[in-house]
Design a protein around this motif. Structure first.
Motif, PDB file in Angstrom:
ATOM      1  N   GLU A 232      86.416 -72.008   4.065  1.00  0.00           N
ATOM      2  CA  GLU A 232      87.036 -71.138   5.079  1.00  0.00           C
ATOM      3  C   GLU A 232      88.235 -71.837   5.709  1.00  0.00           C
ATOM      4  OE1 GLU A 232      84.510 -67.974   7.479  1.00  0.00           O
ATOM      5  OE2 GLU A 232      83.815 -69.998   7.860  1.00  0.00           O
ATOM      6  N   PHE A 233      89.272 -71.059   5.958  1.00  0.00           N
ATOM      7  CA  PHE A 233      90.485 -71.551   6.614  1.00  0.00           C
ATOM      8  C   PHE A 233      90.717 -70.674   7.829  1.00  0.00           C
ATOM      9  CE2 PHE A 233      95.398 -71.959   6.160  1.00  0.00           C
ATOM     10  CZ  PHE A 233      95.421 -72.985   7.093  1.00  0.00           C
ATOM     11  N   ILE A 234      90.548 -71.235   9.012  1.00  0.00           N
ATOM     12  CA  ILE A 234      90.719 -70.424  10.216  1.00  0.00           C
ATOM     13  C   ILE A 234      91.863 -70.979  11.055  1.00  0.00           C
ATOM     14  CG2 ILE A 234      88.230 -69.944  10.217  1.00  0.00           C
ATOM     15  CD1 ILE A 234      88.554 -71.467  13.105  1.00  0.00           C
ATOM     16  N   ALA A 235      92.408 -70.099  11.910  1.00  0.00           N
ATOM     17  CA  ALA A 235      93.497 -70.502  12.801  1.00  0.00           C
ATOM     18  C   ALA A 235      93.059 -70.331  14.243  1.00  0.00           C
ATOM     19  CB  ALA A 235      94.742 -69.654  12.542  1.00  0.00           C
ATOM     20  N   ILE A 236      93.531 -71.223  15.091  1.00  0.00           N
ATOM     21  CA  ILE A 236      93.351 -71.089  16.537  1.00  0.00           C
ATOM     22  C   ILE A 236      94.738 -71.083  17.158  1.00  0.00           C
ATOM     23  CG2 ILE A 236      92.470 -72.159  18.641  1.00  0.00           C
ATOM     24  CD1 ILE A 236      90.171 -73.300  17.023  1.00  0.00           C
ATOM     25  N   ILE A 237      95.030 -70.009  17.880  1.00  0.00           N
ATOM     26  CA  ILE A 237      96.335 -69.885  18.530  1.00  0.00           C
ATOM     27  C   ILE A 237      96.138 -69.852  20.048  1.00  0.00           C
ATOM     28  CG2 ILE A 237      97.498 -68.728  16.605  1.00  0.00           C
ATOM     29  CD1 ILE A 237      96.954 -66.053  17.946  1.00  0.00           C
ATOM     30  N   GLY A 238      97.188 -70.185  20.753  1.00  0.00           N
ATOM     31  CA  GLY A 238      97.111 -70.162  22.206  1.00  0.00           C
ATOM     32  C   GLY A 238      98.263 -70.938  22.799  1.00  0.00           C
ATOM     33  N   PRO A 239      98.572 -70.684  24.066  1.00  0.00           N
ATOM     34  CA  PRO A 239      99.704 -71.356  24.714  1.00  0.00           C
ATOM     35  C   PRO A 239      99.428 -72.836  24.953  1.00  0.00           C
ATOM     36  CG  PRO A 239      98.481 -70.039  26.306  1.00  0.00           C
ATOM     37  CD  PRO A 239      97.883 -69.752  24.973  1.00  0.00           C
ATOM     38  N   SER A 240     100.478 -73.566  25.295  1.00  0.00           N
ATOM     39  CA  SER A 240     100.316 -74.981  25.655  1.00  0.00           C
ATOM     40  C   SER A 240      99.367 -75.084  26.846  1.00  0.00           C
ATOM     41  CB  SER A 240     101.665 -75.589  26.030  1.00  0.00           C
ATOM     42  OG  SER A 240     102.511 -75.580  24.905  1.00  0.00           O
ATOM     43  N   GLY A 241      98.519 -76.107  26.807  1.00  0.00           N
ATOM     44  CA  GLY A 241      97.593 -76.315  27.917  1.00  0.00           C
ATOM     45  C   GLY A 241      96.359 -75.440  27.875  1.00  0.00           C
ATOM     46  N   SER A 242      96.152 -74.738  26.740  1.00  0.00           N
ATOM     47  CA  SER A 242      95.028 -73.802  26.670  1.00  0.00           C
ATOM     48  C   SER A 242      93.727 -74.456  26.218  1.00  0.00           C
ATOM     49  CB  SER A 242      95.366 -72.650  25.718  1.00  0.00           C
ATOM     50  OG  SER A 242      95.661 -73.154  24.423  1.00  0.00           O
ATOM     51  N   GLY A 243      93.816 -75.708  25.706  1.00  0.00           N
ATOM     52  CA  GLY A 243      92.616 -76.401  25.244  1.00  0.00           C
ATOM     53  C   GLY A 243      92.631 -76.723  23.763  1.00  0.00           C
ATOM     54  N   LYS A 244      93.733 -76.382  23.077  1.00  0.00           N
ATOM     55  CA  LYS A 244      93.793 -76.602  21.619  1.00  0.00           C
ATOM     56  C   LYS A 244      93.674 -78.091  21.264  1.00  0.00           C
ATOM     57  CE  LYS A 244      97.764 -74.617  20.611  1.00  0.00           C
ATOM     58  NZ  LYS A 244      98.313 -74.429  21.966  1.00  0.00           N
TER      59      LYS A 244
ATOM     60  N   CYS B 275      95.125 -67.130   6.783  1.00  0.00           N
ATOM     61  CA  CYS B 275      93.828 -67.565   7.324  1.00  0.00           C
ATOM     62  C   CYS B 275      92.761 -66.478   7.192  1.00  0.00           C
ATOM     63  CB  CYS B 275      93.991 -67.953   8.791  1.00  0.00           C
ATOM     64  SG  CYS B 275      95.173 -69.310   8.989  1.00  0.00           S
ATOM     65  N   ASP B 276      91.517 -66.917   7.052  1.00  0.00           N
ATOM     66  CA  ASP B 276      90.393 -65.981   6.922  1.00  0.00           C
ATOM     67  C   ASP B 276      90.050 -65.340   8.259  1.00  0.00           C
ATOM     68  OD1 ASP B 276      89.831 -66.544   4.122  1.00  0.00           O
ATOM     69  OD2 ASP B 276      89.208 -68.518   4.820  1.00  0.00           O
ATOM     70  N   ARG B 277      90.144 -66.117   9.325  1.00  0.00           N
ATOM     71  CA  ARG B 277      89.873 -65.601  10.674  1.00  0.00           C
ATOM     72  C   ARG B 277      90.856 -66.235  11.638  1.00  0.00           C
ATOM     73  NH1 ARG B 277      84.649 -67.705  12.197  1.00  0.00           N
ATOM     74  NH2 ARG B 277      84.507 -68.854  10.235  1.00  0.00           N
ATOM     75  N   VAL B 278      91.120 -65.514  12.721  1.00  0.00           N
ATOM     76  CA  VAL B 278      92.044 -66.016  13.736  1.00  0.00           C
ATOM     77  C   VAL B 278      91.354 -65.944  15.101  1.00  0.00           C
ATOM     78  CG1 VAL B 278      94.275 -65.688  14.875  1.00  0.00           C
ATOM     79  CG2 VAL B 278      94.054 -65.250  12.404  1.00  0.00           C
ATOM     80  N   TYR B 279      91.455 -67.032  15.832  1.00  0.00           N
ATOM     81  CA  TYR B 279      90.892 -67.094  17.179  1.00  0.00           C
ATOM     82  C   TYR B 279      92.015 -67.380  18.166  1.00  0.00           C
ATOM     83  CZ  TYR B 279      86.270 -67.443  15.046  1.00  0.00           C
ATOM     84  OH  TYR B 279      85.130 -67.187  14.333  1.00  0.00           O
ATOM     85  N   ARG B 280      91.826 -66.893  19.376  1.00  0.00           N
ATOM     86  CA  ARG B 280      92.778 -67.193  20.455  1.00  0.00           C
ATOM     87  C   ARG B 280      92.049 -67.991  21.524  1.00  0.00           C
ATOM     88  NH1 ARG B 280      97.742 -65.386  21.799  1.00  0.00           N
ATOM     89  NH2 ARG B 280      97.661 -63.803  20.156  1.00  0.00           N
ATOM     90  N   ILE B 281      92.723 -69.024  22.010  1.00  0.00           N
ATOM     91  CA  ILE B 281      92.143 -69.801  23.099  1.00  0.00           C
ATOM     92  C   ILE B 281      93.057 -69.707  24.321  1.00  0.00           C
ATOM     93  CG2 ILE B 281      93.195 -71.970  22.270  1.00  0.00           C
ATOM     94  CD1 ILE B 281      90.716 -73.430  23.334  1.00  0.00           C
ATOM     95  N   GLU B 282      92.473 -69.391  25.456  1.00  0.00           N
ATOM     96  CA  GLU B 282      93.212 -69.349  26.721  1.00  0.00           C
ATOM     97  C   GLU B 282      92.318 -69.899  27.813  1.00  0.00           C
ATOM     98  OE1 GLU B 282      95.703 -66.077  27.854  1.00  0.00           O
ATOM     99  OE2 GLU B 282      95.741 -65.322  25.809  1.00  0.00           O
TER     100      GLU B 282
END
Length: 225
Positions: A34-46, A210-217
């Motif tokens: 699996e290849f997943i992505a996590i997106i989110g602004p700077s300072g979001s916890g990435k 990517c197989d799945r995409v997540y957002r972190i905020e």
């Protein structure tokens, strides 16, 4: 279950009487292939997520399993071994050593773990040929384009045959064409070699790979529809 699993992971940074929650009840499972992505602004916890997933930082609460190993139970020496043998890192900059050839950039990974065997040399050549650098084995970083340097870094991340690939903004310094080449290459290698891979990125053009995409905020993870 192989791959990586984070369950209810919370990370709190304490400075004097002030505390900052960087991750809150963060749960994620990435299986082999699996290849997943996590997106989110700077300072979001990435970055905090990558540090915890990469066994560089301990969670305040929750569990992190890498290939079914609870890394919270490991000693510093054991954690170091996990980082070397089970995790491949791809960073924003290729972080190549200027005095090493393309082939030696990969072989030094084996040297860190002990000695270099003839089979290691063949595997390195196979990886580099697979990603289109078969003619560049004896070139040095200054003789490569930005895309070629990043491809070398991708090959290096697979050199120890790790279970998990963690990519931190791998397209940050590349133009659109090179960025697509690099991410499609990561996706292809992840599938071909059955690895669990997570890419942290600002670059939403790359999400189709990517197989799945997540957002972190604000340290909270949600899956994109």
């Amino acid at each position: 279950m192989s791959g990586i699993t984070l369950t209810n992971v919370t990370k709190v940074y304490q400075e004097g009487e002030f505390s900052t929650t960087a991750l809150e009840n963060f749960s994620l499972n990435v299986a082999n292939g699996e290849f997943i992505a996590i997106i989110g602004p700077s300072g979001s916890g990435k970055s905090t997520f990558l540090s915890i997933a990469g066994a560089l930082l301990k969670a305040t609460e929750g569990q992190v399993l890498i290939d079914d190993i609870d890394i919270a139970t490991l000693s510093e020496k054991e954690l170091s071994k996990v980082r070397l043998s089970k995790i491949g890192f791809i960073l924003q900059t290729s972080n190549l050593l200027p005095y090493l050839s393309v082939l030696d950039q990969l072989l030094i990974v084996k040297k860190m773990g002990g000695s270099i065997k003839p089979a290691d040399r063949e595997f390195a050549k196979e990886l580099l040929t697979e990603i289109g650098l078969g003619e560049k084995l004896h070139k040095y970083p200054h003789q490569l384009s930005g895309g070629e340097r990043q491809r070398t870094a991708i090959a290096r991340s697979f050199m120890n045959n790790p279970s998990i690939i963690l990519a931190d903004e791998p397209t940050a310094n590349l133009d659109t064409k090179r960025a697509h080449e690099v991410v499609s290459l990561i996706a292809k290698e992840v599938k071909a070699r059955n690895k669990a891979a997570v890419m942290v990125t600002h670059d939403e053009r790359m999400l189709s790979y990517c197989d799945r995409v997540y957002r972190i905020e604000d340290g909270i993870l949600t899956e994109e529809a």
